[in-house]
Scaffold this motif. Structure first.
Motif, PDB file in Angstrom:
ATOM      1  N   ALA A   1      52.711  45.697  52.235  1.00 29.67           N
ATOM      2  CA  ALA A   1      51.417  45.424  52.846  1.00 29.67           C
ATOM      3  C   ALA A   1      50.382  45.059  51.787  1.00 29.67           C
ATOM      4  O   ALA A   1      49.553  44.158  51.996  1.00 29.67           O
ATOM      5  CB  ALA A   1      50.945  46.628  53.648  1.00 29.67           C
ATOM      6  N   GLU A   2      50.409  45.736  50.649  1.00 27.03           N
ATOM      7  CA  GLU A   2      49.456  45.432  49.572  1.00 27.03           C
ATOM      8  C   GLU A   2      49.718  44.041  49.012  1.00 27.03           C
ATOM      9  O   GLU A   2      48.782  43.304  48.721  1.00 27.03           O
ATOM     10  CB  GLU A   2      49.549  46.487  48.480  1.00 27.03           C
ATOM     11  N   ASN A   3      51.007  43.683  48.861  1.00 26.11           N
ATOM     12  CA  ASN A   3      51.339  42.353  48.365  1.00 26.11           C
ATOM     13  C   ASN A   3      50.888  41.285  49.346  1.00 26.11           C
ATOM     14  O   ASN A   3      50.391  40.231  48.943  1.00 26.11           O
ATOM     15  CB  ASN A   3      52.852  42.237  48.127  1.00 26.11           C
ATOM     16  N   SER A   4      51.047  41.566  50.632  1.00 20.46           N
ATOM     17  CA  SER A   4      50.632  40.624  51.667  1.00 20.46           C
ATOM     18  C   SER A   4      49.123  40.421  51.614  1.00 20.46           C
ATOM     19  O   SER A   4      48.637  39.299  51.712  1.00 20.46           O
ATOM     20  CB  SER A   4      51.053  41.151  53.031  1.00 20.46           C
ATOM     21  N   ARG A   5      48.393  41.502  51.448  1.00 22.26           N
ATOM     22  CA  ARG A   5      46.930  41.419  51.377  1.00 22.26           C
ATOM     23  C   ARG A   5      46.509  40.618  50.159  1.00 22.26           C
ATOM     24  O   ARG A   5      45.616  39.774  50.229  1.00 22.26           O
ATOM     25  CB  ARG A   5      46.340  42.824  51.322  1.00 22.26           C
ATOM     26  N   GLU A   6      47.142  40.887  49.014  1.00 21.72           N
ATOM     27  CA  GLU A   6      46.820  40.149  47.792  1.00 21.72           C
ATOM     28  C   GLU A   6      47.054  38.653  47.980  1.00 21.72           C
ATOM     29  O   GLU A   6      46.225  37.839  47.589  1.00 21.72           O
ATOM     30  CB  GLU A   6      47.673  40.670  46.624  1.00 21.72           C
ATOM     31  N   ALA A   7      48.176  38.289  48.599  1.00 23.30           N
ATOM     32  CA  ALA A   7      48.494  36.883  48.821  1.00 23.30           C
ATOM     33  C   ALA A   7      47.480  36.244  49.766  1.00 23.30           C
ATOM     34  O   ALA A   7      47.043  35.106  49.559  1.00 23.30           O
ATOM     35  CB  ALA A   7      49.907  36.750  49.376  1.00 23.30           C
TER      36      ALA A   7
ATOM     37  N   ALA B   1      42.757  32.690  50.503  1.00 28.37           N
ATOM     38  CA  ALA B   1      41.398  32.517  51.015  1.00 28.37           C
ATOM     39  C   ALA B   1      40.444  32.107  49.896  1.00 28.37           C
ATOM     40  O   ALA B   1      39.583  31.240  50.085  1.00 28.37           O
ATOM     41  CB  ALA B   1      40.918  33.805  51.679  1.00 28.37           C
ATOM     42  N   LEU B   2      40.596  32.705  48.741  1.00 27.26           N
ATOM     43  CA  LEU B   2      39.742  32.363  47.601  1.00 27.26           C
ATOM     44  C   LEU B   2      39.976  30.923  47.172  1.00 27.26           C
ATOM     45  O   LEU B   2      39.033  30.178  46.899  1.00 27.26           O
ATOM     46  CB  LEU B   2      40.018  33.317  46.436  1.00 27.26           C
ATOM     47  N   LYS B   3      41.237  30.523  47.120  1.00 25.62           N
ATOM     48  CA  LYS B   3      41.569  29.160  46.720  1.00 25.62           C
ATOM     49  C   LYS B   3      40.961  28.157  47.697  1.00 25.62           C
ATOM     50  O   LYS B   3      40.398  27.134  47.283  1.00 25.62           O
ATOM     51  CB  LYS B   3      43.088  29.006  46.665  1.00 25.62           C
ATOM     52  N   ALA B   4      41.052  28.430  49.005  1.00 30.35           N
ATOM     53  CA  ALA B   4      40.488  27.541  50.018  1.00 30.35           C
ATOM     54  C   ALA B   4      38.965  27.488  49.900  1.00 30.35           C
ATOM     55  O   ALA B   4      38.364  26.415  50.036  1.00 30.35           O
ATOM     56  CB  ALA B   4      40.900  28.006  51.408  1.00 30.35           C
TER      57      ALA B   4
END
Length: 50
Positions: free
Chosen positions: A17-23, A28-31
Motif C-alpha cells: 500500500a505504501e509503494n502504491s501511494r508513493e507511485a 501526480a507530481l509529474k503531471a
C-alpha cells in the motif's frame, strides 16, 4: 564526556500500500509539473506582477 546520537528504530520494509501511494504521488507530481510547464510556454514568456 562523549555525546552519542540517539538510537533510531530500524526502518521496516515498505508495504504494498505504501509503494502504491508513493507511485500515485509520483505520477501526480509529474503531471502537475508538466501542466505548469505547458501553462508557462502558453504564456509565451509573459511575466506576472507578483
Amino acid at each position: 564526556m562523549e555525546r552519542t546520537p540517539p538510537e533510531r528504530p530500524a526502518q521496516k520494509p515498505a508495504t504494498k500500500a505504501e509503494n502504491s501511494r508513493e507511485a500515485r504521488l509520483k505520477a501526480a507530481l509529474k503531471a502537475n509539473i508538466a501542466r505548469r510547464k505547458a501553462q508557462a510556454r502558453a504564456r509565451g514568456g509573459q511575466k506576472s506582477d507578483k
